[in-house]
Design an enzyme around this catalytic site. Structure first.
Site, PDB file in Angstrom:
ATOM      1  N   ALA A   1     -13.596   6.401 -21.047  1.00 40.35           N
ATOM      2  CA  ALA A   1     -14.409   7.426 -20.374  1.00 40.35           C
ATOM      3  C   ALA A   1     -13.894   8.837 -20.687  1.00 40.35           C
ATOM      4  CB  ALA A   1     -14.400   7.178 -18.872  1.00 40.35           C
TER       5      ALA A   1
ATOM      6  N   GLY B   1     -16.509   2.886 -16.081  1.00 37.04           N
ATOM      7  CA  GLY B   1     -15.222   2.251 -15.822  1.00 37.04           C
ATOM      8  C   GLY B   1     -15.189   1.280 -14.663  1.00 37.04           C
TER       9      GLY B   1
ATOM     10  N   CYS C   1      -0.761   2.142  17.068  1.00 36.82           N
ATOM     11  CA  CYS C   1      -1.840   3.034  17.508  1.00 36.82           C
ATOM     12  C   CYS C   1      -1.542   3.566  18.918  1.00 36.82           C
ATOM     13  CB  CYS C   1      -3.137   2.225  17.523  1.00 36.82           C
ATOM     14  SG  CYS C   1      -4.538   3.008  18.306  1.00 36.82           S
TER      15      CYS C   1
ATOM     16  N   ASN D   1     -13.389   3.885  -6.209  1.00 38.09           N
ATOM     17  CA  ASN D   1     -11.955   4.177  -6.262  1.00 38.09           C
ATOM     18  C   ASN D   1     -11.441   4.702  -4.929  1.00 38.09           C
ATOM     19  OD1 ASN D   1     -12.170   3.416  -8.882  1.00 38.09           O
ATOM     20  ND2 ASN D   1     -12.153   5.475  -9.735  1.00 38.09           N
ATOM     21  N   VAL D   2     -10.215   4.298  -4.624  1.00 41.00           N
ATOM     22  CA  VAL D   2      -9.589   4.741  -3.379  1.00 41.00           C
ATOM     23  C   VAL D   2      -8.641   5.910  -3.645  1.00 41.00           C
ATOM     24  CG1 VAL D   2      -9.830   2.490  -2.257  1.00 41.00           C
ATOM     25  CG2 VAL D   2      -7.750   2.978  -3.564  1.00 41.00           C
TER      26      VAL D   2
ATOM     27  N   TYR E   1       0.829  -1.221   0.000  1.00 39.04           N
ATOM     28  CA  TYR E   1       0.000   0.000   0.000  1.00 39.04           C
ATOM     29  C   TYR E   1       0.856   1.262   0.000  1.00 39.04           C
ATOM     30  CZ  TYR E   1      -4.418  -2.370  -0.009  1.00 39.04           C
ATOM     31  OH  TYR E   1      -5.494  -3.120  -0.413  1.00 39.04           O
TER      32      TYR E   1
ATOM     33  N   CYS F   1      -4.313   1.929  21.497  1.00 37.49           N
ATOM     34  CA  CYS F   1      -4.382   0.513  21.892  1.00 37.49           C
ATOM     35  C   CYS F   1      -3.140  -0.284  21.514  1.00 37.49           C
ATOM     36  CB  CYS F   1      -5.624  -0.143  21.279  1.00 37.49           C
ATOM     37  SG  CYS F   1      -5.444  -0.585  19.553  1.00 37.49           S
TER      38      CYS F   1
ATOM     39  N   HIS G   1     -15.232   2.321  -1.007  1.00 35.51           N
ATOM     40  CA  HIS G   1     -14.120   1.437  -0.608  1.00 35.51           C
ATOM     41  C   HIS G   1     -13.001   2.186   0.107  1.00 35.51           C
ATOM     42  CE1 HIS G   1     -15.467  -1.694  -3.878  1.00 35.51           C
ATOM     43  NE2 HIS G   1     -16.239  -1.704  -2.805  1.00 35.51           N
TER      44      HIS G   1
HETATM   45  C1  BJW Z   1     -12.308   1.630 -18.629  1.00 34.42           C
HETATM   46  C2  BJW Z   1     -11.190   2.267 -19.146  1.00 34.42           C
HETATM   47  C3  BJW Z   1     -11.359   3.588 -19.610  1.00 34.42           C
HETATM   48  C4  BJW Z   1     -10.569   0.323 -18.483  1.00 34.42           C
HETATM   49  N1  BJW Z   1     -12.576   4.149 -19.547  1.00 34.42           N
HETATM   50  N2  BJW Z   1     -13.484   2.203 -18.587  1.00 34.42           N
HETATM   51  C5  BJW Z   1     -22.386 -11.277  -3.738  1.00 34.42           C
HETATM   52  C6  BJW Z   1     -22.045 -12.205  -4.712  1.00 34.42           C
HETATM   53  C7  BJW Z   1     -20.727 -12.691  -4.799  1.00 34.42           C
HETATM   54  C8  BJW Z   1     -19.735 -12.242  -3.933  1.00 34.42           C
HETATM   55  C9  BJW Z   1     -20.073 -11.326  -2.968  1.00 34.42           C
HETATM   56  C10 BJW Z   1     -21.389 -10.851  -2.880  1.00 34.42           C
HETATM   57  N3  BJW Z   1     -21.446  -9.957  -1.858  1.00 34.42           N
HETATM   58  C11 BJW Z   1     -20.199  -9.833  -1.331  1.00 34.42           C
HETATM   59  C12 BJW Z   1     -19.348 -10.643  -1.965  1.00 34.42           C
HETATM   60  C13 BJW Z   1     -17.885 -10.818  -1.663  1.00 34.42           C
HETATM   61  C14 BJW Z   1     -16.995  -9.734  -2.243  1.00 34.42           C
HETATM   62  C15 BJW Z   1     -17.158  -9.735  -3.755  1.00 34.42           C
HETATM   63  O1  BJW Z   1     -17.834  -8.924  -4.339  1.00 34.42           O
HETATM   64  N4  BJW Z   1     -16.510 -10.661  -4.415  1.00 34.42           N
HETATM   65  C16 BJW Z   1     -16.582 -10.751  -5.879  1.00 34.42           C
HETATM   66  C17 BJW Z   1     -15.245 -10.311  -6.470  1.00 34.42           C
HETATM   67  C18 BJW Z   1     -16.986 -12.134  -6.257  1.00 34.42           C
HETATM   68  N5  BJW Z   1     -17.315  -8.438  -1.669  1.00 34.42           N
HETATM   69  C19 BJW Z   1     -16.801  -8.021  -0.506  1.00 34.42           C
HETATM   70  O2  BJW Z   1     -16.086  -8.742   0.170  1.00 34.42           O
HETATM   71  C20 BJW Z   1     -17.177  -6.628  -0.054  1.00 34.42           C
HETATM   72  N6  BJW Z   1     -17.647  -6.664   1.286  1.00 34.42           N
HETATM   73  C21 BJW Z   1     -18.835  -7.148   1.637  1.00 34.42           C
HETATM   74  O3  BJW Z   1     -19.623  -7.578   0.829  1.00 34.42           O
HETATM   75  O4  BJW Z   1     -19.091  -7.092   2.988  1.00 34.42           O
HETATM   76  C22 BJW Z   1     -20.283  -7.658   3.510  1.00 34.42           C
HETATM   77  C23 BJW Z   1     -19.915  -8.621   4.609  1.00 34.42           C
HETATM   78  C24 BJW Z   1     -18.816  -8.407   5.397  1.00 34.42           C
HETATM   79  C25 BJW Z   1     -18.491  -9.303   6.394  1.00 34.42           C
HETATM   80  C26 BJW Z   1     -19.260 -10.421   6.580  1.00 34.42           C
HETATM   81  C27 BJW Z   1     -20.369 -10.636   5.778  1.00 34.42           C
HETATM   82  C28 BJW Z   1     -20.692  -9.715   4.784  1.00 34.42           C
HETATM   83  C29 BJW Z   1     -15.948  -5.725  -0.049  1.00 34.42           C
HETATM   84  C30 BJW Z   1     -15.371  -5.536  -1.392  1.00 34.42           C
HETATM   85  C31 BJW Z   1     -14.086  -4.709  -1.259  1.00 34.42           C
HETATM   86  C32 BJW Z   1     -13.353  -4.565  -2.600  1.00 34.42           C
HETATM   87  N7  BJW Z   1     -12.046  -4.058  -2.353  1.00 34.42           N
HETATM   88  C33 BJW Z   1     -11.194  -3.705  -3.488  1.00 34.42           C
HETATM   89  C34 BJW Z   1      -9.798  -3.302  -2.958  1.00 34.42           C
HETATM   90  C35 BJW Z   1      -9.846  -1.897  -2.319  1.00 34.42           C
HETATM   91  C36 BJW Z   1      -8.528  -1.492  -1.737  1.00 34.42           C
HETATM   92  C37 BJW Z   1      -7.424  -1.383  -2.752  1.00 34.42           C
HETATM   93  O5  BJW Z   1      -7.503  -0.570  -3.678  1.00 34.42           O
HETATM   94  O6  BJW Z   1      -6.454  -2.114  -2.604  1.00 34.42           O
HETATM   95  O7  BJW Z   1     -11.799  -2.636  -4.211  1.00 34.42           O
HETATM   96  S1  BJW Z   1     -11.040  -5.014  -4.705  1.00 34.42           S
HETATM   97  C38 BJW Z   1     -11.058  -3.930  -6.098  1.00 34.42           C
HETATM   98  O8  BJW Z   1     -12.246  -4.196  -6.882  1.00 34.42           O
HETATM   99  C39 BJW Z   1     -11.209  -2.503  -5.524  1.00 34.42           C
HETATM  100  C40 BJW Z   1     -12.202  -1.903  -6.492  1.00 34.42           C
HETATM  101  O9  BJW Z   1     -12.843  -0.791  -5.922  1.00 34.42           O
HETATM  102  C41 BJW Z   1     -13.118  -3.057  -6.800  1.00 34.42           C
HETATM  103  C42 BJW Z   1     -13.891  -2.894  -8.073  1.00 34.42           C
HETATM  104  O10 BJW Z   1     -13.063  -2.907  -9.181  1.00 34.42           O
HETATM  105  P1  BJW Z   1     -13.392  -1.964 -10.443  1.00 34.42           P
HETATM  106  O11 BJW Z   1     -13.297  -0.565 -10.047  1.00 34.42           O
HETATM  107  O12 BJW Z   1     -14.650  -2.406 -11.076  1.00 34.42           O
HETATM  108  O13 BJW Z   1     -12.099  -2.264 -11.370  1.00 34.42           O
HETATM  109  P2  BJW Z   1     -11.897  -3.485 -12.421  1.00 34.42           P
HETATM  110  O14 BJW Z   1     -10.453  -3.586 -12.664  1.00 34.42           O
HETATM  111  O15 BJW Z   1     -12.594  -4.701 -11.989  1.00 34.42           O
HETATM  112  O16 BJW Z   1     -12.646  -2.966 -13.732  1.00 34.42           O
HETATM  113  C43 BJW Z   1     -12.189  -1.836 -14.448  1.00 34.42           C
HETATM  114  C44 BJW Z   1     -13.139  -1.594 -15.617  1.00 34.42           C
HETATM  115  O17 BJW Z   1     -12.730  -0.397 -16.272  1.00 34.42           O
HETATM  116  C45 BJW Z   1     -13.122  -2.701 -16.676  1.00 34.42           C
HETATM  117  O18 BJW Z   1     -14.456  -3.083 -16.981  1.00 34.42           O
HETATM  118  C46 BJW Z   1     -12.442  -2.047 -17.891  1.00 34.42           C
HETATM  119  O19 BJW Z   1     -12.942  -2.516 -19.132  1.00 34.42           O
HETATM  120  C47 BJW Z   1     -12.800  -0.605 -17.676  1.00 34.42           C
HETATM  121  N8  BJW Z   1     -11.893   0.375 -18.292  1.00 34.42           N
HETATM  122  N9  BJW Z   1     -10.105   1.416 -19.099  1.00 34.42           N
HETATM  123  C48 BJW Z   1     -13.615   3.423 -19.078  1.00 34.42           C
HETATM  124  N10 BJW Z   1     -10.305   4.299 -20.149  1.00 34.42           N
HETATM  125 ZN    ZN Z   2      -6.056   1.158  18.168  1.00 37.51          ZN
END
Ligand code: BJW
Ligand code: ZN
Length: 250
Positions: free
Chosen positions: A231, A188, A148, A103-104, A68, A151, A120
């Site tokens: 985009a 995106g 921290c 996005n972060v 990170y 704690c 996120h």
């Molecule tokens: C362009 C372009 C250009 C390129 N112009 N476009 C239901 C079903 C199945 C699974 C689950 C569900 N509910 C929950 C889950 C589990 C999980 C999940 O979703 N898993 C799936 C992957 C299967 N979700 C979670 O765990 C979430 N939490 C949760 O549900 O909690 C509830 C709970 C908690 C505890 C107990 C019980 C329940 C949390 C999800 C957190 C995601 N974190 C990340 C990392 C963040 C930190 C970091 O940056 O390191 O977030 S993962 C990563 O993916 C990041 C992003 O925000 C996220 C989404 O990605 P994004 O933005 O869509 O990027 P890409 O790369 O996937 O796509 C890019 C797109 O851009 C592409 O389509 C390209 O074509 C396009 N593109 N150039 C326009 N120029």
């Molecule tokens: Zn603490």
């Protein structure tokens, strides 16, 4: 001739509430890698289960911290692109526009967007991994996570990892905006990560038009009006076609 369907432009002109929902593709033209691109994506080079889960941090906090810190250095060096600027201009044009991002990065804010809902978290913020208290930003070359003051727990980035819940207030605001939206612009995102991927589904169920801006297909294709392309090219053209008086902020 803009190349956009006249009905699409008319629906956007009439819309009172627009939800703009962005993902990593919105920042791609700024030089930030997306997650799931098969060649350049972060998850093509690193395993998410080793870096973006609470278990990974518990097992090996130093490795996760250093990854990170590297991401922070990359993020600190990039600037908003034409897509971020067009979105900020849309918000300035329409008071009923809500911006929610997975996005972060802080590129929407740097482009002048206000009230950005971050589902996120932020790669620049820190919090205690044990008690959750916010912790200050640290130099991006610090090799180990500080402790921290309250704690003694380890410092971690304030982002949402797999298996963690989203910040409740942000999720509530995003889901409400989806319920109320006349139009969703999904920009995106691969629409594969939940619950963020639910937002257009919620909006569609409530009668909204879903417009997707993405060069590649996604699971959202079948319910969306699809504008295929980067985009940074499509959004400024869409802005000019719908709101010819829309001013692009520099
Ligand atoms: C362009 C372009 C250009 C390129 N112009 N476009 C239901 C079903 C199945 C699974 C689950 C569900 N509910 C929950 C889950 C589990 C999980 C999940 O979703 N898993 C799936 C992957 C299967 N979700 C979670 O765990 C979430 N939490 C949760 O549900 O909690 C509830 C709970 C908690 C505890 C107990 C019980 C329940 C949390 C999800 C957190 C995601 N974190 C990340 C990392 C963040 C930190 C970091 O940056 O390191 O977030 S993962 C990563 O993916 C990041 C992003 O925000 C996220 C989404 O990605 P994004 O933005 O869509 O990027 P890409 O790369 O996937 O796509 C890019 C797109 O851009 C592409 O389509 C390209 O074509 C396009 N593109 N150039 C326009 N120029
Ligand atoms: Zn603490």
């Amino acid at each position: 001739m803009t190349g956009f369907a006249p009905e699409l432009l008319e629906t956007l002109r009439r819309a009172e509430r627009i939800l703009i929902s962005t993902g990593a593709g919105c920042s791609a033209e700024s030089g930030l890698p997306t997650f799931r691109d098969p060649q350049q994506g972060l998850w093509a080079k690193y395993r998410p289960q080793d870096l973006a889960t609470p278990d990974a941090f518990a097992r090996d906090p130093e490795t996760v911290w250093r990854w990170y810190q590297w991401r922070r250095r990359v993020h600190a060096d990039v600037a908003p692109n034409a897509a971020h600027r067009a979105i900020a201009a849309m918000q300035a044009q329409l008071s009923g526009a809500t911006l929610v991002t997975q996005n972060v990065d802080r590129l929407h804010e740097l482009a002048g967007s206000r009230a950005v809902i971050h589902l996120h978290g932020s790669v620049f913020r820190n919090k205690c991994a044990a008690c959750g208290v916010p912790m200050p930003e640290v130099p991006h070359d610090l090799e180990s996570p500080p402790r921290c003051d309250s704690c003694g727990g380890l410092c971690r980035p304030d982002v949402v990892w797999f298996g963690e819940g989203l910040p409740q207030e942000e999720w509530r605001a995003a889901a409400e905006a989806a319920e109320a939206a006349d139009v969703v612009l999904s920009v995106g995102t691969s629409s594969t990560v939940y619950p963020a991927a639910e937002l257009p589904v919620i909006a569609k169920r409530a009668g909204a038009l879903i417009v997707q801006i993405n060069p590649a297909p996604t699971p959202l294709d079948r319910v969306a009006h699809n504008l295929r392309g980067p985009a940074g090219e499509i959004l400024p053209k869409l802005l000019a076609a719908v709101w010819p008086s829309g001013v692009l902020l520099q």
